[in-house]
Design an enzyme around this catalytic site. Structure first.
Site, mmCIF file in Angstrom:
data_model
loop_
_atom_site.group_PDB
_atom_site.id
_atom_site.type_symbol
_atom_site.label_atom_id
_atom_site.label_comp_id
_atom_site.label_asym_id
_atom_site.label_seq_id
_atom_site.Cartn_x
_atom_site.Cartn_y
_atom_site.Cartn_z
ATOM 1 N N SER A 138 25.075 28.929 68.312
ATOM 2 C CA SER A 138 26.109 28.648 68.995
ATOM 3 C C SER A 138 25.816 27.751 70.477
ATOM 4 C CB SER A 138 26.307 30.088 69.730
ATOM 5 O OG SER A 138 27.104 30.146 71.074
ATOM 6 N N TYR A 151 22.273 37.469 73.217
ATOM 7 C CA TYR A 151 22.795 36.641 72.297
ATOM 8 C C TYR A 151 22.320 35.325 72.342
ATOM 9 C CZ TYR A 151 26.742 34.402 69.811
ATOM 10 O OH TYR A 151 27.695 33.579 68.884
#
Ligand code: NAP
Length: 244
Positions: A138, A151
């Site tokens: 990401s 995350y």
């Protein structure tokens, strides 16, 4: 026909990758955790287009489940040639509020999941001296996101894992790369309200969210012979959200 296993392929980005790799001529294993009906639908769509696909469940955070997933694939098709570690979960909240169990769960799915699958895939790839591994990270693993520290850390770990493995596995002609998407229009972002979506679009140079197919296109290139000299790299389809 190469066999491609895509984790978390029942919906979102994983589904788009499964459809794209099937169109590229791969036999596709559509892994999912819970949504068997959606995974079956992905397979039907592939088969209707003349491709080959099989849905297999496994929680990638569980080594035994992953071992079974790869054993089934090995006995049916002789091993996985292309592994796409896409299954992932998000978490939103202050670091001060996150519990150790929540932290562990994010890492168990996002990082241990990739480790479990890579370790299970490698014997076949090393034996063949050929293979492609792509880890879906990401942009937050590159630049960090406030209120998404766990995350972001898990995706940063995937990026470092990909770089290290590219060096370790290069001599076996196994390429390892990372795709680090920007903000993509999937269920993962369903918690965002319209104002937040608008703000994210405004922060993106191209003025829109990405579609799952934009990520699938990058993956398609990374598995193709066109990218045979590319390993250990991070490709970030993000519409210009982060530029450096
Ligand atoms: P999504 O729509 O929430 O779909 C998640 C997929 O992962 C589903 O197929 C789900 O299976 C599967 N999954 C979840 N936990 C699993 C587990 N423990 N074992 C096996 N499969 C599991 O997510 P997405 O937006 O497509 O994201 C896919 C990947 O891209 C993730 O790694 C995510 O971090 C990354 N990413 C997404 C964005 C974005 O903006 N959407 C941006 C950057 C990176 P079930 O359907 O069976 O539950």
């Amino acid at each position: 026909m190469p066999t491609a296993l895509i984790t978390g392929a029942s919906r979102g980005i994983g589904k788009a990758i499964a459809l794209r790799l099937a169109a590229d001529g791969c036999r596709v294993i559509v892994n999912y955790q819970q949504q068997a009906d959606k995974a079956a639908q992905v397979c039907r769509q592939i088969q209707q287009n003349g491709g080959q696909a099989l849905a297999l469940p496994a929680d990638v955070s569980q080594p035994e489940a992953v071992a079974q997933l790869f054993a089934q694939t090995q006995s049916l098709f002789g091993g996985v040639d292309i592994l796409i570690n896409n299954a992932g979960i998000g978490h939103f909240g202050l670091l001060t509020d996150i519990t150790p169990a929540e932290w562990r769960h994010i890492f168990a799915v996002n990082v241990d999941g990739a480790f479990n699958c890579i370790q299970a895939a490698l014997p076949h790839m090393i034996h063949k001296k050929n293979g492609v591994i792509i880890n879906i990270a990401s942009i937050w693993g590159l630049v960090g996101a406030s209120c998404e520290a766990a995350y972001s850390a898990s995706k940063g770990a995937l990026i470092a894992l990909s770089k290290a493995l590219a060096k370790e596995l290069g001599p076996s002609q196994i390429r390892v790369n990372c795709v680090a998407p920007g903000v993509i229009d999937t269920e993962m972002n369903s918690r965002l309200n319209p104002e937040e979506i608008t703000a994210l679009k405004e922060e993106t140079a191209l003025g829109c969210l990405g579609q799952p197919e934009d990520i699938a296109a990058a993956v398609s290139w990374l598995i193709s012979p066109e990218s045979k000299f590319i390993t250990g790299q991070v490709i970030s389809p993000n519409g210009g959200f982060t530029i450096y």
